[in-house]
Design a protein around this motif. Structure first.
Motif, PDB file in Angstrom:
ATOM      1  N   UNK A 145       0.832  -1.213   0.000  1.00 33.59           N
ATOM      2  CA  UNK A 145       0.000   0.000   0.000  1.00 33.59           C
ATOM      3  C   UNK A 145       0.862   1.258   0.000  1.00 33.59           C
ATOM      4  N   UNK A 146       1.990   1.221   0.702  1.00 31.57           N
ATOM      5  CA  UNK A 146       2.873   2.388   0.719  1.00 31.57           C
ATOM      6  C   UNK A 146       3.463   2.661  -0.663  1.00 31.57           C
TER       7      UNK A 146
ATOM      8  N   UNK B 147      -7.309   6.589   1.416  1.00 36.18           N
ATOM      9  CA  UNK B 147      -7.849   6.423   0.066  1.00 36.18           C
ATOM     10  C   UNK B 147      -7.190   5.249  -0.639  1.00 36.18           C
ATOM     11  N   UNK B 148      -5.874   5.112  -0.473  1.00 34.30           N
ATOM     12  CA  UNK B 148      -5.145   4.006  -1.105  1.00 34.30           C
ATOM     13  C   UNK B 148      -5.609   2.675  -0.527  1.00 34.30           C
ATOM     14  N   UNK B 149      -5.773   2.609   0.774  1.00 36.29           N
ATOM     15  CA  UNK B 149      -6.197   1.354   1.385  1.00 36.29           C
ATOM     16  C   UNK B 149      -7.638   1.001   1.037  1.00 36.29           C
ATOM     17  N   UNK B 150      -8.475   2.002   0.874  1.00 31.61           N
ATOM     18  CA  UNK B 150      -9.835   1.723   0.407  1.00 31.61           C
ATOM     19  C   UNK B 150      -9.805   1.149  -1.000  1.00 31.61           C
TER      20      UNK B 150
ATOM     21  N   UNK C 129       1.391  -1.898   6.587  1.00 30.26           N
ATOM     22  CA  UNK C 129       1.710  -1.764   5.169  1.00 30.26           C
ATOM     23  C   UNK C 129       1.491  -3.109   4.469  1.00 30.26           C
ATOM     24  N   UNK C 130       0.228  -3.496   4.317  1.00 30.54           N
ATOM     25  CA  UNK C 130      -0.078  -4.787   3.698  1.00 30.54           C
ATOM     26  C   UNK C 130      -0.002  -4.684   2.176  1.00 30.54           C
TER      27      UNK C 130
ATOM     28  N   UNK D  73       8.237  11.302  -3.049  1.00 31.86           N
ATOM     29  CA  UNK D  73       9.618  10.860  -2.997  1.00 31.86           C
ATOM     30  C   UNK D  73       9.779   9.897  -1.830  1.00 31.86           C
ATOM     31  N   UNK D  74      10.867   9.163  -1.825  1.00 38.22           N
ATOM     32  CA  UNK D  74      11.138   8.238  -0.739  1.00 38.22           C
ATOM     33  C   UNK D  74      11.439   9.013   0.533  1.00 38.22           C
TER      34      UNK D  74
END
Length: 244
Positions: A104-105, A173-176, A237-238, A115-116
């Motif tokens: 997910x990250x 939002x990303x995890x959704x 962070x799955x 950026x990292x």
């Protein structure tokens, strides 16, 4: 009552359960957040339940959510210019299994062009000190300058708080989007993914919402520490990858 009945929600110390779509085939999932909907809502008679809460009903996936969906799909397919080279997917390949495993990250970093953390830290160290030192020197013995310095610190703290809230919102939002990819999947035909779907003029508002069920879809699975888990309860962070 929250998005899930309290008696069935695992606590922080308990192990994340296996996917409910394997252990409980008739599980219903929210069309916005991708979490499983509690039994109390799904048992309502004469009502199509597609959302776990009023909040999810009011904040349905929008243009940014669709952009994240496209990012996830491109990464899973390994498309050119998808940003796959910015992930560690290739290092996770197993013998005979070259499915891309995306965290997910990593999705968040590519979708929002971040950026990292190492790069951000280096840039912060390079610019730190000069401006603040000048401010402190100029404030010595000057009460007005001290007040201005205090206001500047407050404004800076407020900006950091806003940036933090924005990042937390984007993170969710990303995890959704990742949960929706697991429980609803993506259309097999990319043309179908881009074409607006219609359920007909006589369809109710509830029937027109959510992913259409008459299009073949390829679904994903959620991973934690190499184990396939239920995305509703995935922590940290799955990762996701295509289902076999």
């Amino acid at each position: 009552m929250s998005w899930m009945d309290s008696w069935s929600r695992p606590n922080k110390s308990s192990a994340t359960p296996p996917p409910l779509y394997l252990t409980k085939g008739d599980a219903k999932y929210c069309s916005t957040c991708g979490r499983v909907i509690g039994d109390r809502r799904t048992h309502q008679k004469n009502k199509i339940v597609k959302y776990c809460s009023d909040g999810c009903r009011e904040h349905r996936p929008g243009p940014m959510d669709k952009k994240i969906d496209r990012t996830i799909l491109a990464l899973l397919l390994g498309q050119e210019d998808s940003g796959l080279e910015r992930t560690d997917a290739k290092t996770k390949y197993r013998k005979g299994d070259h499915r891309n495993v995306i965290t997910c990250d990593e999705i968040e970093r590519i979708a929002f062009d971040r950026k990292t953390e190492a790069t951000v830290a280096e840039q912060t160290d390079e610019g730190f000190g000069s401006e603040n030192d000048d401010l402190i020197v100029g404030a010595e013995g000057d009460e007005k300058s001290a007040d201005e310095s205090s206001d500047a610190r407050k404004a800076d703290a407020l900006e950091k708080q806003k940036a933090g809230n924005k990042r937390a919102k984007e993170r969710e939002m990303v995890r959704r989007a990742a949960r929706r990819a697991v429980v609803f999947g993506f259309p097999v035909d990319q043309a179908e993914a881009e074409r607006p779907q219609s359920r007909g003029k006589n369809a109710s508002k509830e029937e027109q919402e959510g992913p259409p069920e008459d299009i073949p879809r390829r679904k994903c699975e959620a991973l934690m520490s190499g184990h396939v888990v239920e995305p509703s309860y995935a922590k940290g962070n799955w990762s996701i990858r295509w289902r076999e």
